[in-house]
Design a protein around this motif. Structure first.
Motif, PDB file in Angstrom:
ATOM      1  N   THR A  67      -1.073   7.133  -9.899  1.00 54.18           N
ATOM      2  CA  THR A  67      -2.082   6.999  -8.847  1.00 54.18           C
ATOM      3  C   THR A  67      -1.345   6.599  -7.569  1.00 54.18           C
ATOM      4  O   THR A  67      -0.206   6.121  -7.616  1.00 54.18           O
ATOM      5  CB  THR A  67      -3.135   5.938  -9.204  1.00 54.18           C
ATOM      6  OG1 THR A  67      -2.472   4.686  -9.384  1.00 54.18           O
ATOM      7  CG2 THR A  67      -3.928   6.315 -10.443  1.00 54.18           C
ATOM      8  N   GLN A  68      -2.000   6.767  -6.427  1.00 54.49           N
ATOM      9  CA  GLN A  68      -1.335   6.516  -5.144  1.00 54.49           C
ATOM     10  C   GLN A  68      -0.793   5.094  -5.045  1.00 54.49           C
ATOM     11  O   GLN A  68       0.348   4.888  -4.619  1.00 54.49           O
ATOM     12  CB  GLN A  68      -2.288   6.798  -3.991  1.00 54.49           C
ATOM     13  CG  GLN A  68      -1.605   6.690  -2.633  1.00 54.49           C
ATOM     14  CD  GLN A  68      -2.523   7.057  -1.492  1.00 54.49           C
ATOM     15  OE1 GLN A  68      -3.738   6.883  -1.566  1.00 54.49           O
ATOM     16  NE2 GLN A  68      -1.949   7.570  -0.420  1.00 54.49           N
ATOM     17  N   GLU A  69      -1.579   4.118  -5.432  1.00 58.19           N
ATOM     18  CA  GLU A  69      -1.162   2.725  -5.312  1.00 58.19           C
ATOM     19  C   GLU A  69       0.097   2.445  -6.139  1.00 58.19           C
ATOM     20  O   GLU A  69       1.031   1.804  -5.666  1.00 58.19           O
ATOM     21  CB  GLU A  69      -2.303   1.812  -5.764  1.00 58.19           C
ATOM     22  CG  GLU A  69      -2.030   0.337  -5.545  1.00 58.19           C
ATOM     23  CD  GLU A  69      -3.216  -0.535  -5.926  1.00 58.19           C
ATOM     24  OE1 GLU A  69      -3.003  -1.747  -5.993  1.00 58.19           O
ATOM     25  OE2 GLU A  69      -4.325  -0.025  -6.151  1.00 58.19           O
ATOM     26  N   ILE A  70       0.127   2.949  -7.357  1.00 60.36           N
ATOM     27  CA  ILE A  70       1.296   2.729  -8.221  1.00 60.36           C
ATOM     28  C   ILE A  70       2.498   3.504  -7.697  1.00 60.36           C
ATOM     29  O   ILE A  70       3.616   2.986  -7.673  1.00 60.36           O
ATOM     30  CB  ILE A  70       0.968   3.080  -9.682  1.00 60.36           C
ATOM     31  CG1 ILE A  70      -0.070   2.090 -10.220  1.00 60.36           C
ATOM     32  CG2 ILE A  70       2.228   3.078 -10.548  1.00 60.36           C
ATOM     33  CD1 ILE A  70      -0.626   2.430 -11.576  1.00 60.36           C
ATOM     34  N   ALA A  71       2.289   4.733  -7.240  1.00 58.25           N
ATOM     35  CA  ALA A  71       3.393   5.540  -6.699  1.00 58.25           C
ATOM     36  C   ALA A  71       4.035   4.844  -5.502  1.00 58.25           C
ATOM     37  O   ALA A  71       5.267   4.768  -5.403  1.00 58.25           O
ATOM     38  CB  ALA A  71       2.891   6.926  -6.303  1.00 58.25           C
ATOM     39  N   LEU A  72       3.222   4.309  -4.610  1.00 61.40           N
ATOM     40  CA  LEU A  72       3.751   3.617  -3.433  1.00 61.40           C
ATOM     41  C   LEU A  72       4.464   2.321  -3.830  1.00 61.40           C
ATOM     42  O   LEU A  72       5.474   1.945  -3.214  1.00 61.40           O
ATOM     43  CB  LEU A  72       2.640   3.343  -2.428  1.00 61.40           C
ATOM     44  CG  LEU A  72       2.032   4.595  -1.782  1.00 61.40           C
ATOM     45  CD1 LEU A  72       0.825   4.232  -0.937  1.00 61.40           C
ATOM     46  CD2 LEU A  72       3.072   5.358  -0.971  1.00 61.40           C
ATOM     47  N   SER A  73       3.964   1.657  -4.854  1.00 64.96           N
ATOM     48  CA  SER A  73       4.616   0.447  -5.360  1.00 64.96           C
ATOM     49  C   SER A  73       5.990   0.778  -5.937  1.00 64.96           C
ATOM     50  O   SER A  73       6.974   0.080  -5.680  1.00 64.96           O
ATOM     51  CB  SER A  73       3.732  -0.210  -6.419  1.00 64.96           C
ATOM     52  OG  SER A  73       4.400  -1.287  -7.024  1.00 64.96           O
ATOM     53  N   LYS A  74       6.072   1.864  -6.700  1.00 60.66           N
ATOM     54  CA  LYS A  74       7.359   2.298  -7.278  1.00 60.66           C
ATOM     55  C   LYS A  74       8.333   2.670  -6.158  1.00 60.66           C
ATOM     56  O   LYS A  74       9.512   2.337  -6.207  1.00 60.66           O
ATOM     57  CB  LYS A  74       7.166   3.494  -8.216  1.00 60.66           C
ATOM     58  CG  LYS A  74       6.284   3.224  -9.415  1.00 60.66           C
ATOM     59  CD  LYS A  74       7.039   2.621 -10.538  1.00 60.66           C
ATOM     60  CE  LYS A  74       6.158   2.500 -11.774  1.00 60.66           C
ATOM     61  NZ  LYS A  74       6.791   1.703 -12.811  1.00 60.66           N
TER      62      LYS A  74
END
Length: 96
Positions: A67-74
């Protein structure tokens, strides 16, 4: 007279998914890329090695789809780790 209540049926959409890609550069070591893929993206050594070779040979490689939030966190975790290790390793997040 009894009151009736009308419930609306709301159809939930699946969240948009985003790919996290590692980008090749001439300075970051292959070992560091494998370390990142294992520690941040939780890949086995074999999978990490294959992704590292894809990055090395093709210029980029998909680390995972989130998801976008997890991708940006990674992406932020990779940036921080690369900064701490003095490597210019970059990532890109693209909609799937």
């Amino acid at each position: 007279m009894p009151k009736t209540q009308i419930l609306e049926h709301t159809k939930l959409k699946e969240p948009k998914m985003f790919k996290v890609l590692l980008l090749n550069d001439d300075i970051t070591t292959m070992d560091f890329v494998i370390e990142i893929l294992m520690s941040i993206f939780h890949h086995s050594f074999e999978v990490a090695n294959n992704i590292m070779l894809e990055v090395h040979c093709n210029g980029s490689g998909v680390c995972g789809i989130y998801t976008q939030e997890i991708a940006l966190s990674k992406q932020k975790q990779v940036s921080n780790a690369a900064l701490m290790a003095n490597f210019p390793l970059k990532t890109r997040v693209e909609e799937e």
